[in-house]
Design a protein around this motif. Structure first.
Motif, PDB file in Angstrom:
ATOM      1  N   CYS A 213     -11.303  12.679 -31.163  1.00  0.00           N
ATOM      2  CA  CYS A 213     -10.721  12.250 -29.901  1.00  0.00           C
ATOM      3  C   CYS A 213     -10.958  13.351 -28.883  1.00  0.00           C
ATOM      4  O   CYS A 213     -10.735  14.534 -29.175  1.00  0.00           O
ATOM      5  CB  CYS A 213      -9.224  11.971 -30.047  1.00  0.00           C
ATOM      6  SG  CYS A 213      -8.434  11.406 -28.514  1.00  0.00           S
TER       7      CYS A 213
ATOM      8  N   CYS B  25     -13.400   9.000 -29.506  1.00  0.00           N
ATOM      9  CA  CYS B  25     -12.431   8.212 -28.747  1.00  0.00           C
ATOM     10  C   CYS B  25     -12.197   9.006 -27.464  1.00  0.00           C
ATOM     11  O   CYS B  25     -11.616  10.094 -27.501  1.00  0.00           O
ATOM     12  CB  CYS B  25     -11.147   8.036 -29.544  1.00  0.00           C
ATOM     13  SG  CYS B  25      -9.769   7.342 -28.590  1.00  0.00           S
TER      14      CYS B  25
ATOM     15  N   HIS C 149      -8.098   4.897 -21.798  1.00  0.00           N
ATOM     16  CA  HIS C 149      -9.156   4.919 -22.806  1.00  0.00           C
ATOM     17  C   HIS C 149     -10.442   4.438 -22.144  1.00  0.00           C
ATOM     18  O   HIS C 149     -10.447   3.482 -21.366  1.00  0.00           O
ATOM     19  CB  HIS C 149      -8.781   4.004 -23.975  1.00  0.00           C
ATOM     20  CG  HIS C 149      -9.893   3.740 -24.930  1.00  0.00           C
ATOM     21  ND1 HIS C 149     -10.673   2.597 -24.875  1.00  0.00           N
ATOM     22  CD2 HIS C 149     -10.388   4.477 -25.963  1.00  0.00           C
ATOM     23  CE1 HIS C 149     -11.576   2.634 -25.832  1.00  0.00           C
ATOM     24  NE2 HIS C 149     -11.428   3.759 -26.506  1.00  0.00           N
TER      25      HIS C 149
ATOM     26  N   LEU D  35     -10.622   9.774 -23.876  1.00  0.00           N
ATOM     27  CA  LEU D  35      -9.475   9.532 -23.001  1.00  0.00           C
ATOM     28  C   LEU D  35      -9.679  10.332 -21.726  1.00  0.00           C
ATOM     29  O   LEU D  35      -9.971  11.521 -21.779  1.00  0.00           O
ATOM     30  CB  LEU D  35      -8.170   9.956 -23.678  1.00  0.00           C
ATOM     31  CG  LEU D  35      -7.841   9.321 -25.032  1.00  0.00           C
ATOM     32  CD1 LEU D  35      -6.492   9.821 -25.529  1.00  0.00           C
ATOM     33  CD2 LEU D  35      -7.854   7.804 -24.949  1.00  0.00           C
TER      34      LEU D  35
END
Length: 283
Positions: free
Chosen positions: A210, A149, A134, A151
């Motif tokens: 995400c 988010c 992350h 990644l």
């Protein structure tokens, strides 16, 4: 003596070729096996927690997200990425959503690619590890903030966690297993962008987004997913061993072919040598 040396040389060449081709496969399988152990450890740690404890950890993550406000897009691979993240020191941030205490905050599942990967808290110290992390400064996989988010996956010579990510298309789903939640994300954009262009990206207010970001020849492969309530695809079962995949079969085929050819040559040389000995004995 010459026949023995020739046979020894051919065997050595076969062994070297097999090691050259199969060593990366063996290392990749070892990495996948270690990842499966970590994923199972995360799931077991979550199962030992009560629903109240899980809710409390999610609430702490939400508080962190509120401190971010509207998290901006940044290049996850830029030196020092996420160092300016607010909400306390790095140790306090690393303790969020970490029930097992080993830095794992979630499990990323992409059924279409057969992926079930541990997601670690990321910082510069583990940038060399081949795993999914992350990006500090981006939204944690919980509510409480607008923005993505992020990644990212770091890779090495033998293992790329995001291999095949470019096979995802709009409408595919991936999942984040966070504590006792299974968050479903539907892909709405797959694109390649320069590192500078990422700063122009923006997330729609109110959407939980995400993004999976991978390096691709100096560019950034970005797969963006928007959280949805439906669950159109069953999450991957990380209790099962991951498939070895087609690449290993493709690599094994030429090794087997070369081995058979060299063994045939060895047998041919032996036969010719025997014939020569028989002729000399007759003379």
């Amino acid at each position: 003596m010459k026949r023995f040396l020739l046979t020894l040389l051919i065997v050595a060449l076969v062994a070297a070729l097999a090691a050259l081709v199969l060593a990366p496969v063996a290392i990749r399988q070892y990495r996948l096996s270690e990842n499966a152990k970590v994923v199972n450890g995360y799931r077991n740690a979550v199962n030992r927690l009560s629903a109240e404890d899980c809710d409390a950890m999610l609430a702490q993550a939400q508080e962190y997200n509120r401190s971010l406000g509207n998290a901006a897009w940044t290049d996850p691979y830029a030196p020092g990425s996420g160092e300016s993240a607010p909400a306390g020191d790095s140790e306090a941030r690393a303790a969020l959503l970490d029930p097992s205490g080993n830095g794992v905050m979630a499990v990323l599942e992409v059924p279409k690619l057969g992926m079930s990967l541990a997601v670690y808290h990321g910082d510069e110290a583990d940038a060399s590890a081949a795993r999914v992390t992350h990006v500090a400064g981006s939204r944690l996989p919980s509510e409480g903030a607008d923005g993505p988010c992020l990644l990212r996956a770091t890779r090495d010579r033998f293992f790329n966690p995001f291999a095949g990510l470019d096979r995802l298309i709009i409408g595919d789903c991936f999942f984040l297993r966070v504590m006792q939640q299974t968050q479903t994300y539907e892909v709405f954009q797959v694109t390649r962008a320069t590192p500078e262009a990422l700063e122009a990206f923006h997330s729609t207010e109110g959407d939980e987004e995400c993004a999976l970001v991978a390096e691709a020849n100096g560019m950034r492969l970005v797969v963006r997913g928007r959280r949805v309530s439906r669950q159109s695809v069953n999450p991957a079962d990380d209790s099962r061993p991951l498939p070895s995949g087609v690449p290993e079969l493709i690599l094994a085929a030429p090794v087997a072919a070369v081995g058979l050819i060299l063994l045939s040559i060895i047998e041919w040389v032996r036969r010719m040598a025997r014939r020569g000995m028989r002729r000399r004995m007759k003379l």
